[in-house]
Structure formats: structure tokens, C-alpha cells
Scaffold this active site. Structure first.
Site, PDB file in Angstrom:
ATOM      1  N   GLU A   1     -11.837 -18.423   3.698  1.00 18.13           N
ATOM      2  CA  GLU A   1     -11.983 -18.579   2.401  1.00 18.13           C
ATOM      3  C   GLU A   1     -12.849 -17.568   1.529  1.00 18.13           C
ATOM      4  OE1 GLU A   1     -10.749 -23.054   1.886  1.00 18.13           O
ATOM      5  OE2 GLU A   1     -13.069 -22.751   1.767  1.00 18.13           O
TER       6      GLU A   1
ATOM      7  N   CYS B   1     -19.475 -21.116  11.128  1.00 17.27           N
ATOM      8  CA  CYS B   1     -20.902 -20.600  11.425  1.00 17.27           C
ATOM      9  C   CYS B   1     -21.427 -21.175  12.669  1.00 17.27           C
ATOM     10  CB  CYS B   1     -21.569 -20.831  10.158  1.00 17.27           C
ATOM     11  SG  CYS B   1     -23.208 -20.195  10.138  1.00 17.27           S
TER      12      CYS B   1
ATOM     13  N   CYS C   1     -26.776 -25.427   9.708  1.00 17.26           N
ATOM     14  CA  CYS C   1     -27.553 -26.104   8.589  1.00 17.26           C
ATOM     15  C   CYS C   1     -26.896 -27.377   8.336  1.00 17.26           C
ATOM     16  CB  CYS C   1     -27.706 -25.193   7.569  1.00 17.26           C
ATOM     17  SG  CYS C   1     -28.128 -23.686   7.912  1.00 17.26           S
TER      18      CYS C   1
ATOM     19  N   CYS D   1     -24.603 -28.020   4.873  1.00 16.95           N
ATOM     20  CA  CYS D   1     -23.481 -26.884   4.615  1.00 16.95           C
ATOM     21  C   CYS D   1     -22.217 -27.402   5.357  1.00 16.95           C
ATOM     22  CB  CYS D   1     -23.932 -25.565   5.206  1.00 16.95           C
ATOM     23  SG  CYS D   1     -22.633 -24.378   4.968  1.00 16.95           S
TER      24      CYS D   1
ATOM     25  N   CYS E   1     -21.069 -22.587  -3.382  1.00 15.54           N
ATOM     26  CA  CYS E   1     -21.778 -22.268  -2.119  1.00 15.54           C
ATOM     27  C   CYS E   1     -21.805 -23.345  -1.363  1.00 15.54           C
ATOM     28  CB  CYS E   1     -23.397 -22.221  -2.549  1.00 15.54           C
ATOM     29  SG  CYS E   1     -23.482 -20.554  -3.156  1.00 15.54           S
TER      30      CYS E   1
HETATM   31  N1  SAH Z   1     -24.920 -17.938   5.834  1.00 21.06           N
HETATM   32  C1  SAH Z   1     -25.628 -17.627   4.731  1.00 21.06           C
HETATM   33  C2  SAH Z   1     -24.518 -17.243   3.835  1.00 21.06           C
HETATM   34  C3  SAH Z   1     -23.763 -18.140   3.270  1.00 21.06           C
HETATM   35  S1  SAH Z   1     -24.290 -19.701   2.760  1.00 21.06           S
HETATM   36  C4  SAH Z   1     -26.761 -18.122   4.210  1.00 21.06           C
HETATM   37  O1  SAH Z   1     -26.799 -19.349   4.689  1.00 21.06           O
HETATM   38  O2  SAH Z   1     -27.429 -17.733   3.381  1.00 21.06           O
HETATM   39  C5  SAH Z   1     -24.759 -19.085   0.821  1.00 21.06           C
HETATM   40  C6  SAH Z   1     -25.676 -20.096   0.213  1.00 21.06           C
HETATM   41  O3  SAH Z   1     -25.266 -21.384  -0.081  1.00 21.06           O
HETATM   42  C7  SAH Z   1     -27.241 -20.227   1.258  1.00 21.06           C
HETATM   43  O4  SAH Z   1     -28.059 -20.043   0.205  1.00 21.06           O
HETATM   44  C8  SAH Z   1     -26.858 -21.843   1.524  1.00 21.06           C
HETATM   45  O5  SAH Z   1     -28.433 -22.196   1.642  1.00 21.06           O
HETATM   46  C9  SAH Z   1     -26.301 -22.215   0.364  1.00 21.06           C
HETATM   47  N2  SAH Z   1     -25.929 -23.543   0.704  1.00 21.06           N
HETATM   48  C10 SAH Z   1     -25.106 -23.815   1.890  1.00 21.06           C
HETATM   49  N3  SAH Z   1     -24.679 -25.098   1.335  1.00 21.06           N
HETATM   50  C11 SAH Z   1     -24.767 -25.556   0.202  1.00 21.06           C
HETATM   51  C12 SAH Z   1     -24.435 -26.753  -0.597  1.00 21.06           C
HETATM   52  N4  SAH Z   1     -23.840 -27.661  -0.101  1.00 21.06           N
HETATM   53  N5  SAH Z   1     -24.949 -26.673  -1.938  1.00 21.06           N
HETATM   54  C13 SAH Z   1     -25.493 -25.599  -2.521  1.00 21.06           C
HETATM   55  N6  SAH Z   1     -25.801 -24.604  -1.629  1.00 21.06           N
HETATM   56  C14 SAH Z   1     -25.576 -24.422  -0.517  1.00 21.06           C
HETATM   57 FE1  SF4 Z   2     -24.119 -21.065   8.142  1.00 20.93          FE
HETATM   58 FE2  SF4 Z   2     -23.602 -22.718   5.939  1.00 20.93          FE
HETATM   59 FE3  SF4 Z   2     -26.245 -22.309   7.362  1.00 20.93          FE
HETATM   60 FE4  SF4 Z   2     -25.243 -20.522   5.649  1.00 20.93          FE
HETATM   61  S1  SF4 Z   2     -26.038 -22.346   5.046  1.00 20.93           S
HETATM   62  S2  SF4 Z   2     -26.090 -20.274   7.737  1.00 20.93           S
HETATM   63  S3  SF4 Z   2     -22.885 -20.733   6.108  1.00 20.93           S
HETATM   64  S4  SF4 Z   2     -24.473 -23.009   8.262  1.00 20.93           S
END
Ligand code: SAH
Ligand code: SF4
Length: 368
Positions: A106, A126, A130, A133, A349
Site C-alpha cells: 500500500e 514487517c 509491534c 500496528c 499510520c
Molecule cells: N516501521 C517504521 C515505519 C512505519 S510505521 C516505524 O515503525 O517507525 C510509521 C509510524 O506509525 C511509526 O511511528 C509507528 O509507531 C506508527 N504507528 C504504527 N501503528 C500505529 C497506529 N495504529 N496508530 C498510530 N500510529 C501508529
Molecule cells: Fe513494523 Fe509496524 Fe512496528 Fe513500524 S510500527 S516497525 S511497521 S510493526
């Protein structure tokens, strides 16, 4: 049992060709030089690929017919098939693209007042796990190649209809960019090339969950892009619960690595901090964040949690997010509350996730 005799398979010519968008300008120059072509031809090809964004070698009319044929024999153009497109009330557009192997990724195109920002994916899925996410649920399927990363910007730029330019690219889609370091590095180089998109380093932002050795490498190799670090917690217990990476490299190790990023006078590292109600949003945490980031030339991006179907957390109220922000601002820390774009189409995000090759396409509107 008799072995089945299979008819000889015809080689698929497309499978033998390389993606031309995987190549940096010097690499394409070498390829052409090996075929007796002058270096400026590589620059011309880059202009066709990234400024005119053509979808066939035949359209590269400043090249001789024979050179176009040579290119078409060696390469394909790395086009990705758009399989879904949804438009948000705020003007952002989420695309899903099918890659050559059927995997889907995406990309989000977001309007600003004077320009557009494209949010690109760097991996299918990924590995970082986390727990807040949506992408994490997929696990890591595979890395994207440089061309697969860059193609997202090409496709998004083609979709712009109001004449504004794509000026910013953020590596905040699916995947952990620094877990795909070499391909990220090549993609940055291609996007920065004056003969390609010509994006300045200040307009590129790589977001990482905190892979400390990769941050060190980023610093050492002088990658030219802003770095955003997903902090998301002020103490190791909370952060480790949310982000398994913290069990390997804790907050102190992460901040040490961040201090190694060379800082010239314009450079400011961004710390992203997702506000999850009752978990990371206590006002006391804001004070701890101030102490933690003391002495850093940085800014803090507060991201109210974006819920998705089945998501485990919820965001605080906007007023509460602003109260958290106020504490940072009052103590001299630059801080913004990000109002995520595309929430209504699950494009914000952490809401990006595509099932595998058999995924059915949802939330589509006709491409236009
Ligand atoms: N993997 C990288 C970039 C992609 S995620 C990273 O983790 O930084 C981009 C941002 O979205 C990150 O700061 C992450 O903490 C945030 N993020 C992930 N899931 C989210 C959610 N459900 N709501 C708000 N931010 C989120
Ligand atoms: Fe991966 Fe989502 Fe964690 Fe970013 S926030 S490192 S995309 S699992």
C-alpha cells in the site's frame, strides 16, 4: 510409478529481464557503457522514467530505436498493477499495488496546501512485531527492491491531477525501512537524483522503530534523509511491551545511537510518539519525555493512536493530546500533534496491511 513427462517449458522472457528502476544512475550508466553507450544516455533514461514517468521504452523518443530495443531486451519497467484505490474525505488517496509475484503493498498520496507527500512501503509486512500496528500482523513476507519502492512514487505522482508536485516522500508505510537497508539506500539515491525526481534530502523522511545497528550504519554511511524514530514510550517496560525491538536495544541504547547522527544546523531528528489512552498518554509521561530528550536537537511528533478493526488500543481525546503537547512546548521542546490523514480509509499510520496474493480487494473506487 512412471514419472510424468512434462512438456518443455518456454522461458518467460519477462522473468529474465531486470527491473530498470532497481538501478541507480551510476549503475545504469555502467550497464549502458558496457554496451558502448555514452554516459548522458543514462541521464536521459532517468528523465523518461522519473520526470516523464513513461510506461514503455518505445515512448523514450530521444533515444535511438536500437537503444530502446536494447533496453527492452535487458529490462522491464517495474510497473506495479493498481488493484485498489480509495479516496479519503480529506483528499488523501490510498493505493494497493500488486507486485510481480502477486504480493500486495500500500501507498498513500496525501495533499498539502502547495504540494503532495507520498507515504511508501519498504517491505511486504514487517518483522518487528509491534503490538499496536496492523502491518505487524502479517509478519515479514519479503523486502521490496529499490525499484518497487521508487515505483510507488512514480505511480502516486501519475495520479496527481491538479498540477502540484510530489515534494515529500516519507518511508512510513508497511515495513521497517532500516531492516531493508541496502534497498532503502538505493531508493533514496534514485529519488534524490537531479535527473530523476530531484527530491532534496530535507524532503525525505525515513521512519524506524529503533534498529540500533542500522541507525549506526545510517549515521556512518551518511544517508541523506531525515530520520524519524518511533519512541512510543518513556520507560523500557512499556516500550518493550509495545515494541519487541526494545528488548534487544532499550531506550538508552536507542538514544545513544541517535546522538551519532551527524547534525548540521538544519538537521533535526524527529521522535514519533503514539498516544494510546491509558498507556502512553499520562501527563507525567510528557514530563519524562522532556527529561529523556533533554539536549537533543529534535522535534516530537505526537500521533493519536489510529484504531483499525480489532486493534487493541484507543486514542486519547484531542484535548488530552493537546494537553500532553502543551507540556512539551512549555519546556521548549518542538512538538506537533499529527492529525493523521486518511483515517476513514484505513490509510493512516499503522493501519496498512494487505493480505497475501489471494486477498480480495475491498474499499475500491474506480481509478481515475
Ligand atoms: N516501521 C517504521 C515505519 C512505519 S510505521 C516505524 O515503525 O517507525 C510509521 C509510524 O506509525 C511509526 O511511528 C509507528 O509507531 C506508527 N504507528 C504504527 N501503528 C500505529 C497506529 N495504529 N496508530 C498510530 N500510529 C501508529
Ligand atoms: Fe513494523 Fe509496524 Fe512496528 Fe513500524 S510500527 S516497525 S511497521 S510493526
Amino acid at each position: 510409478m512412471e514419472p510424468l513427462s512434462l512438456p518443455p517449458q518456454a522461458a518467460d522472457p519477462a522473468a529474465l529481464r531486470a527491473n530498470i528502476k532497481d538501478l541507480t544512475l551510476p549503475a545504469l550508466g555502467d550497464w549502458l557503457a558496457a554496451r558502448g553507450e555514452k554516459p548522458f544516455r543514462a541521464r536521459q533514461v532517468f528523465q523518461w522514467l522519473y520526470q516523464h514517468r513513461v510506461a514503455s521504452f518505445d515512448t523514450m523518443t530521444s533515444l535511438s530505436k536500437s537503444l530502446r530495443a536494447t533496453l527492452a531486451e535487458g529490462f522491464h519497467l517495474g510497473e506495479a498493477e493498481p488493484v485498489a484505490r480509495s479516496e479519503s474525505a480529506d483528499g488523501s488517496v490510498k493505493f494497493a499495488f500488486a507486485l510481480a509475484d502477486g504480493r500486495q503493498i500500500e501507498t498513500v498520496l496525501m495533499p498539502n496546501l502547495t504540494h503532495y507527500t507520498v507515504c511508501v512501503s519498504t517491505q511486504v509486512g514487517c518483522a518487528m512485531g509491534c503490538d499496536f500496528c496492523a502491518t505487524a500482523k502479517m509478519g515479514l513476507v519479503r523486502n521490496l527492491s529499490p525499484g518497487e519502492i521508487v515505483q510507488q512514487v512514480v505511480a502516486a505522482a501519475r495520479a496527481v491531477q491538479d498540477g502540484k508536485i510530489v515534494r515529500n516522500v516519507v518511508f512510513m508505510g508497511m515495513g521497517e525501512p532500516l531492516h531493508n537497508f541496502d534497498n532503502l539506500k538505493a531508493a533514496l539515491e534514485i529519488l534524490q537524483s537531479d535527473h530523476g525526481f530531484g527530491l532534496s534530502a530535507r524532503r525525505l523522511t525515513v521512519s524506524t522503530s529503533g534498529l540500533v545497528p542500522a541507525i549506526r550504519r545510517y549515521a556512518r554511511e551518511g544517508l541523506r534523509a531525515n530520520l524519524a524514530v518511533s519512541l512510543n514510550g518513556v520507560d523500557d517496560a512499556v516500550r518493550a511491551r509495545l515494541m519487541p525491538v526494545n528488548r534487544r536495544w532499550n531506550i538508552a541504547a536507542l538514544l545513544d545511537a541517535c546522538r551519532e547522527i551527524p547534525s548540521h544546523h538544519r538537521y533535526r531528528i524527529t521522535f514519533e510518539y503514539v498516544l494510546m489512552a491509558g498507556l502512553t498518554d499520562a501527563l507525567e509521561d510528557a514530563h519524562r519525555l522532556v527529561r529523556l530528550l533533554h539536549g537533543f536537537k529534535c522535534k516530537v511528533n505526537l500521533i493519536p493512536y489510529n484504531a483499525y478493526p480489532g486493534s487493541p488500543y484507543r486514542p486519547p481525546s484531542l484535548e488530552h493530546a493537546q494537553a500532553f503537547q502543551r507540556i512539551l512546548l512549555d519546556r521548549g521542546l518542538l512538538a506537533t500533534v499529527r492529525i493523521s490523514k486518511g483515517q476513514d480509509i484505513q490509510a493512516a499510520c499503522g493501519q496498512l496491511a494487505r493480505a497475501g496474493r489471494t486477498a480480495s480487494v475491498t474499499a475500491t473506487t474506480p481509478a481515475g
